[in-house]
Design a protein around this motif. Structure first.
Motif, mmCIF file in Angstrom:
data_model
loop_
_atom_site.group_PDB
_atom_site.id
_atom_site.type_symbol
_atom_site.label_atom_id
_atom_site.label_comp_id
_atom_site.label_asym_id
_atom_site.label_seq_id
_atom_site.Cartn_x
_atom_site.Cartn_y
_atom_site.Cartn_z
ATOM 1 N N ILE A 131 0.834 -1.207 0.000
ATOM 2 C CA ILE A 131 0.000 0.000 0.000
ATOM 3 C C ILE A 131 0.867 1.255 0.000
ATOM 4 O O ILE A 131 2.023 1.231 0.461
ATOM 5 N N ALA A 189 -5.220 6.370 0.329
ATOM 6 C CA ALA A 189 -4.665 5.018 0.462
ATOM 7 C C ALA A 189 -4.773 4.323 -0.887
ATOM 8 O O ALA A 189 -5.879 4.121 -1.395
ATOM 9 N N SER A 190 -3.634 3.978 -1.474
ATOM 10 C CA SER A 190 -3.611 3.308 -2.784
ATOM 11 C C SER A 190 -3.059 1.902 -2.623
ATOM 12 O O SER A 190 -1.893 1.712 -2.260
ATOM 13 N N LEU A 215 -4.187 -0.086 5.736
ATOM 14 C CA LEU A 215 -5.430 0.679 5.867
ATOM 15 C C LEU A 215 -5.616 1.166 7.306
ATOM 16 O O LEU A 215 -6.021 2.319 7.530
ATOM 17 N N ILE A 259 -9.865 5.909 -0.342
ATOM 18 C CA ILE A 259 -9.237 4.682 -0.845
ATOM 19 C C ILE A 259 -9.375 4.698 -2.359
ATOM 20 O O ILE A 259 -10.486 4.617 -2.894
ATOM 21 N N SER A 306 -7.066 3.897 -6.257
ATOM 22 C CA SER A 306 -5.867 3.461 -6.975
ATOM 23 C C SER A 306 -5.937 3.965 -8.407
ATOM 24 O O SER A 306 -7.032 4.121 -8.968
ATOM 25 N N SER A 340 -14.544 5.435 -0.331
ATOM 26 C CA SER A 340 -13.999 4.495 -1.316
ATOM 27 C C SER A 340 -14.294 5.029 -2.714
ATOM 28 O O SER A 340 -15.455 5.242 -3.079
ATOM 29 N N SER A 360 -17.144 1.534 3.985
ATOM 30 C CA SER A 360 -16.669 2.924 3.985
ATOM 31 C C SER A 360 -17.833 3.858 4.321
ATOM 32 O O SER A 360 -19.011 3.487 4.181
#
Length: 799
Positions: free
Chosen positions: A486, A498-499, A515, A531, A533, A582, A599
């Motif tokens: 992460i 947070a990726s 996380l 969260i 990516s 999220s 979430s």
């Protein structure tokens, strides 16, 4: 952002494209009226009604939620032209006949709103010629708009201005198409077939010509020109079948009718291939007629044979050596193909050389800059790289000289030389057409940056081209912590991001630990945690491979501990002191779906696929998914006067037991994984911007986590009712005995176990039941078969 607001859109023409454009407007909740001719028999709206009904059956589905077909208002030109006065945007999408379009414009002109934008969805007719027939008052608001089929899924939309189009009109339309419709906009010059079809169809014709030259079959060519070449998996001929051979024939005819050897030195290669001519004469139009270059008979795929004018077995693959060549770095790859002695290698070099040659010769006449050509080919034809990107990556001058040598030797499609700018000046000095300063504009002789419209401020990491050195999300911002699982970072020192970095963003111990670490940081120093990516996947679920070694060494107890940690992580996210958002895009399956639903809020890209799919590997959701279903059912039941919980459980139970996946954000909302309070984002590149702003808004609005509270469950009687239905399905042969066993365990958990109906339980209690069911299945031989089957083949095994 532009203040231009589209309150309602009219689409004129309920054909294949018009109806699907209307469907996509309904997807993004833009009120839309779909017009067509009045039917000669039956209800006057009969033609439109038939088109709307057809949308419900079409695959791939043009509607993100089939139920939204009712949002498309139906109208006809005979009775309803007055409705146009309420429309801010009118998209004309009737057949590609200049005379029909001009006649329609005369008919609608008196009913158009004063500041409405009028756009013709044409794949190649001259927008300027179309505009000449319009009243002077309408000309400044008229332009071309070219959607690609199918419009819900294809990223590209070309916008084309005329000499009289007001610049602000195109800026306003670009902002709407980008942010509201979720598309990638390229502005094309008003040249025949614009950019994508001009380069793409010329490339397909050139490919067909080279297929004849090298004597290859269509199945081998599709194997060579699909994923192996970094193009759409359907390859060349399957793509033609999907697009429609009649559509392709029309685009080719536009090239033939509007160009000549004087205006396009490649004109000789635009002759309709004999095989295409034959298929059109036979009425074989591709997928729409269930036969084109390929035809499916039962489970068998057949290919057309021109010599016999019949279908023969297909399935032949390319030689493996060329697959290996295509995995090499670009420079080595092109050299190997060019020096190859085999027909397949020579064919591949020929089609790549032809694409470089054509794009360079025509760049100045069809596009503002090289970036627009590459985007068109990526977004409109499914290429991973545009022709200029590949050329530049392989070594600009080296490839340029290879192409020049072939032109001089008479091997190219025509003898037109490459433009002088290829060899001399800024492009040659920079090593290509794409630089950090911008992309090459041959008309001005400068490198130009992308348009800086306010709408693009919503894209933190927009798509870019090779050579532009655009900021990468993985390297941007301030890193707070990073390991192999992460990255915790921030863009603005206000919201933590947070990726997940694992393969397919699988959730294992490292991700859980990351996380929780991010949450601790966010609660101490930030307004919230997002969260997100930077690629096409949120999370494919729990990392089964990471669990197996622990299971082999310590048995079920090790897995029970890992599952308990995941469950506690989910609860900590749900009850955090700051909002956890999220940002979901692409796959959110199993544990990924659980991460999203626990979430505080979800910001979901329209093309997202969410579901609890653990049944596929013989398990039940184990990180809180079933607990979520039970809690949501109780919350929804509280709004009802009835006391029976079971009706509110049905959808959630069915989704988990049948591993249902929402095939859009809207479908996922119907399954309960996305709430009406969540935000659905049409454009994938706006997801992070919206998620960060959502977190800030929630924080500034005084966000407080929900109270932990007990809720009612359906109890043993509810589980018994569900199992009664399952028995019928098992005995009827619809599900296997193991499916029955898994579904019974799911029913037991979502109903609260062996308790009375209406009993109050908490999340910890239900998660314990969930964990027990999960761990009991891990030791079951049938489940172990499913897990190993999935890990070895990537496909679910039903046993």
């Amino acid at each position: 952002m532009s203040r231009f607001t589209v309150k309602k859109v009219a689409v004129l023409g309920a054909g294949v494209m018009g109806a699907q454009i209307a469907a996509h407007l309904a997807n993004v909740k833009v009120p839309v009226i779909l017009f067509d001719l009045a039917a000669k028999e039956g209800p006057k709206n009969g033609i439109v009604t038939k088109a709307v009904e057809g949308l419900k059956k079409l695959k791939p589905a043009p509607l993100a939620d089939v139920g939204d077909a009712v949002l498309i208002q139906q109208a006809n030109y005979e009775e309803h032209l007055e409705l146009l006065k309420d429309c801010d945007l009118v998209i004309e999408a009737i057949a590609e006949r200049m005379d029909w379009k001009l006649d329609l414009y005369k008919k609608i002109a008196p009913f158009l709103a004063p500041r409405a934008i009028i756009a013709s969805n044409t794949s190649g007719l001259s927008i300027t010629k179309l505009s000449e027939a319009l009243p002077e008052a309408i000309k400044p608001s008229f332009c071309g708009i070219h959607f690609f089929n199918p419009p819900r899924y294809m990223m590209l939309v070309e916008l084309i201005n005329t000499p009289t189009t007001e610049p602000k009109i195109l800026d306003d339309l670009e902002a709407f198409v980008t942010s509201t419709l979720g598309k990638g906009v390229v502005r094309a010059k008003d040249s025949p077939n614009f950019i994508a079809n001009r380069v793409g169809i010329a490339g397909m014709l050139a490919t067909m010509k080279e297929v004849e030259n090298f004597g290859l079959t269509y199945d081998v060519v599709d194997d060579l020109t699909g994923k192996k070449l970094g193009r759409a998996s359907s390859g060349t001929f399957r793509t033609a079948d999907v697009v429609g051979l009649d559509t392709m024939g029309h685009v080719i005819k536009t090239l033939q009718d509007t160009l000549s050897i004087e205006t396009d030195p490649f004109y000789a290669s635009f002759a309709t291939p004999e095989v295409l001519k034959t298929l059109l004469e036979m009425g074989k139009l591709g997928q729409k007629t269930k036969g084109g270059f390929f035809k499916k008979v039962g489970r068998d795929i057949l290919r057309f044979d021109l010599a016999t004018k019949d279908y023969v077995p297909a399935g032949q693959k390319a030689d493996e050596v060329y697959g290996r060549m295509l995995k090499k770095p670009a420079a080595e790859r092109l050299q190997l193909l060019r020096n190859s002695e085999g027909a397949q290698g020579q064919f591949l070099w020929a089609i790549l050389r032809n694409s470089f040659h054509y794009a360079a010769v025509h760049l100045a006449s069809i596009a503002d800059n090289a970036r627009d050509v590459d985007f068109c080919m990526r977004w409109g034809f499914g290429l991973k790289q545009g022709p200029f990107e590949l050329w530049q990556e392989a070594g600009w001058l080296t490839v340029a000289n290879m192409v020049k040598e072939d032109i001089d030797a008479g091997k190219a499609l025509c003898n037109a030389p490459l433009p002088e700018w290829v060899f001399k000046g800024p492009v040659a000095d920079a090593g290509g057409v794409h630089t950090p300063q911008g992309s090459w504009n041959p008309t001005t002789g400068e490198f130009v940056q992308p348009r800086d419209l306010p709408v693009y401020a919503r894209q933190h990491f927009p798509e870019s081209v090779l050579g532009a050195n655009a900021p990468k999300a993985e390297e941007t911002g301030k890193t707070l912590h990073e390991d192999e699982a992460i990255r915790l970072w921030t863009l603005d020192d206000e919201v933590l991001i947070a990726s997940i970095k694992t393969k397919m963003h699988a959730i294992g111990p490292g991700v859980v630990e990351g996380l929780l670490q991010g949450l601790e940081m966010a609660e101490a120093d930030y307004q919230g945690m997002v969260i997100w990516s930077p690629d096409d996947m949120f999370s494919a679920g729990a990392d089964l491979q990471a669990m197996l070694p622990a299971f082999m060494m310590a048995g079920v107890s090790a897995i029970d501990g890992a599952e308990a940690e995941m469950q506690q992580c989910m609860l900590k996210l749900r009850y955090a002191n700051v909002p956890v958002v999220s940002a979901v895009r692409g796959l959110a399956l199993g544990g990924g779906c659980e991460l999203a639903v626990y979430s505080s809020r979800r910001v979901v890209a329209m093309e997202s696929y969410m579901g609890l799919v653990e049944v596929g590997v013989g398990l039940v959701p184990g990180a809180g998914g079933l607990t979520y279903i039970a809690r949501r059912a109780a919350e929804n039941a509280e709004t009802s006067t009835g006391k029976d919980l079971l009706p509110f459980l049905t959808e959630g139970f069915t989704a988990a037991a049948m591993a249902k996946v929402g095939t859009s954000a809207l479908e996922s909302r119907k399954l309960g994984f996305v709430l009406h309070s969540d935000v659905i984002v049409p454009h994938k590149d706006e997801l992070l911007f919206v998620a960060i702003n959502e977190a800030k808004s929630m924080f500034n609005g005084g966000y407080r986590a929900p109270h932990k509270r007990k809720f009612a469950v359906a109890g043993r009687s509810g589980a018994a009712t569900i199992k009664g239905s399952l028995v019928n399905m098992r005995d009827g042969g619809f599900i296997s005995a193991h499916d029955f066993h898994i579904a019974s365990l799911i029913a037991g958990v979502v109903c609260g176990g062996d308790v009375d109906a209406g009993s109050l339980v908490d999340e910890d209690y239900l998660m314990t039941l969930e964990r027990r069911a999960f761990c009991s299945l891990l030791t079951h031989p049938k489940t172990q078969e499913r897990i190993m089957g999935m890990m070895s083949t990537g496909k679910p095994l039903r046993n």
